[in-house]
Design a protein around this motif. Sequence first.
Motif, PDB file in Angstrom:
ATOM      1  N   ASP A   8      -1.028 -11.628  -1.139  1.00 15.19           N
ATOM      2  CA  ASP A   8      -0.543 -11.060  -2.391  1.00 15.19           C
ATOM      3  C   ASP A   8      -0.289  -9.569  -2.147  1.00 15.19           C
ATOM      4  N   HIS A   9       0.884  -9.290  -1.609  1.00 11.15           N
ATOM      5  CA  HIS A   9       1.152  -7.916  -1.161  1.00 11.15           C
ATOM      6  C   HIS A   9       1.136  -6.907  -2.307  1.00 11.15           C
ATOM      7  N   ALA A  10       1.706  -7.309  -3.452  1.00 11.13           N
ATOM      8  CA  ALA A  10       1.780  -6.337  -4.556  1.00 11.13           C
ATOM      9  C   ALA A  10       0.359  -5.904  -4.929  1.00 11.13           C
ATOM     10  N   ARG A  11      -0.566  -6.879  -4.969  1.00 14.00           N
ATOM     11  CA  ARG A  11      -1.949  -6.555  -5.348  1.00 14.00           C
ATOM     12  C   ARG A  11      -2.619  -5.715  -4.244  1.00 14.00           C
ATOM     13  N   ILE A  12      -2.426  -6.144  -2.999  1.00 14.20           N
ATOM     14  CA  ILE A  12      -3.063  -5.405  -1.891  1.00 14.20           C
ATOM     15  C   ILE A  12      -2.545  -3.957  -1.881  1.00 14.20           C
ATOM     16  N   ALA A  14      -1.408  -2.227  -4.303  1.00 14.61           N
ATOM     17  CA  ALA A  14      -1.821  -1.437  -5.468  1.00 14.61           C
ATOM     18  C   ALA A  14      -3.315  -1.145  -5.483  1.00 14.61           C
ATOM     19  N   THR A  15      -4.130  -2.057  -4.932  1.00 16.36           N
ATOM     20  CA  THR A  15      -5.573  -1.929  -5.160  1.00 16.36           C
ATOM     21  C   THR A  15      -6.390  -1.519  -3.930  1.00 16.36           C
ATOM     22  N   THR A  16      -5.832  -1.609  -2.747  1.00 19.97           N
ATOM     23  CA  THR A  16      -6.594  -1.201  -1.567  1.00 19.97           C
ATOM     24  C   THR A  16      -6.916   0.291  -1.674  1.00 19.97           C
ATOM     25  N   TYR A  37       3.955  -0.853  -0.615  1.00 16.03           N
ATOM     26  CA  TYR A  37       3.036  -0.069   0.226  1.00 16.03           C
ATOM     27  C   TYR A  37       3.576   1.353   0.390  1.00 16.03           C
ATOM     28  N   ARG A  40       3.759   3.527  -2.816  1.00 22.40           N
ATOM     29  CA  ARG A  40       2.466   4.121  -3.163  1.00 22.40           C
ATOM     30  C   ARG A  40       2.146   5.308  -2.242  1.00 22.40           C
TER      31      ARG A  40
END
Length: 416
Positions: A8-12, A14-16, A37, A40
Motif C-alpha cells: 500500500d504505497h500511498a499509506r507507506i 504518508a505514514t512512514t 514518496y 512528500r
Amino acid sequence: MNAPVDMDHARIAATTPLDRLDPSNPAIFRDDAWQPYFARLRAEAPVHHCPESMFGPYWSITTYKDIMQCELAHKVLSSDSLHGGISIRDRDKALRLPMFIAMDPPQHDDQRKVVQPIVAPDNLAKMEGIIRARAIEILEGLPRNETFNWVDRVSIELTVSMLATLFDFPQEQRRRLSHWSDCATALPMPGGLIETEDQREAALAEMLGVFTGLWNERVNAAPRPDLISMLAHGAATRNMTPREFMGNLVLLIVGGNDTTRNSISGGVLFLNENPAEYAKLRANPALVETMVPEIIRYQTPLAHMRRTATADFEVGGRTIRAGEKVVMWYISGNRDPAAIEEPDRFLIDRKRPRQHLSFGFGIHRCVGNRLAEMQLKILWEEILQRFPTIEVVGKPQRVYSAFVHGITDLPVRIPG
Ligand code: HEM
C-alpha cells in the motif's frame, strides 16, 4: 521472483516516519508508485538522509534547484567509480568497470571528447535517413487487430538497430547488444536474467571478445565515424585497458539502449492515458517537436544519478559529509512544481519542454541527447503517417529498479 507484492504505497509514503522513508526500494518503481514518496520528500525534507536501505545509507536530493546545484558541484561530488560511481548500488570494487561517465576531470573530459563527434550535426544528418528507413520497416511489419508487445516489436528493435549503426556492428546480430545491455544493468536475483555477479561478468566478457574483434579490424584502418573506430583512434582512448574498453562499451550500449527504448514505450502509454493530448497530436502532427522532450521528461528513463562527496558540502540547508552517498532523483526534480508548471500533467505543447533533468546537467550531461530526440521524432512522424491510433490494451509491466525507469511489456493493438 519479481511478482508484484501488494504494497500500500500511498499509506507507506504518508505514514512512514520521515527518517525511515526509503525511496530507493525498487518495488516503488515496479509498481509505478513513486510519486507520493517524492512529493512528500520535496515538501517535508527536500534534502533527506536515509540511514538504512538495501543500498546502504544515502542522501536524496529531490528538488529541481538542489539537483542543479549538485550537478554543477563536480569538484566535491565525484562520479568516480573508485568512490562508488553513478548509481545508488555500490559495485564490488574488484568488479569495478571504468567508463567515462564514472570518471572525474581531467580523464572524463578527455575521453568524452573522443566520442562527442558521433553526434556532430553532419553525422546526425547521415543517421537520420538510416533511422527513418528502419522505423518505416519496423512499423510496416506490425500486425493489425492483434495484441502484441510494443516494447519488443518496436522500442527494442528500433534502439538496437540504431546502436548497431553507431557501432557499425553487424545488424543481424543486433539483439546481442540489448542482451548485453540488459545483463549489464540487471539486479542479480534468483530466476532473474542474471542470478550472480559471475553471470554478469561472463556476459560482459563475451561482449568484450566480440568488440575486440571489431577494434582489431578498425585500429589499423583509416578512421571512420563509428564509435569503435573513434575509440580505437582517439588519443585518450586508444591505449585503454581491456577492462576500460569493456566499461566504455557498457556505457555506450546502456546509455543509448534502455533510455531511448523506455522513452519510445512511454510515449505510447502517455498518449493513451491522456486522450485529449492524443487528439491534439492527430490534429496537429507538428506537435511532435515539443512532444518528444515532454515524453523524455515525463518518463525520466534514468530515475537518478549518484555522486559521492569528497569534502563536506552544503545543499538545501543540510551538510553532506565527505564520503557520503548523494542520489540526485531526476524523476522527482522533473515533477517539482517550483520549477515546472503543472508537472504531473503530460502536455505535448509545453512552452519550454526542454526544461527537464532527464539528460542530467553539467559536465556529464548526456552526449546522446540530440540523437535520442531525433530517433523519437522520426518514429512519431512515421507512426502518425500510418496509424490513427495505437491502443494500449493491457497493464504495462515495469522494470524492478531504482535506476533504469522502464517498461518491459506494453500490450497494444493497432486497429486495421
Ligand atoms: C550520460 C540520460 C540517450 C550516451 C547521460 C546521463 C543521463 C542520460 C541522465 C548522465 C547525466 C549526468 O550525470 O549529469 C539519457 C536519456 C536518454 C539518453 C534519458 C534517452 C532518452 C543516450 C544516447 C546515447 C547516450 C542515445 C548514445 C550513445 C550517453 C553518454 C553519457 C550519457 C556517453 C556519459 C556522458 C558523460 O559522462 O560525460 N545520459 N541518455 N545517451 N549518455 Fe545518455
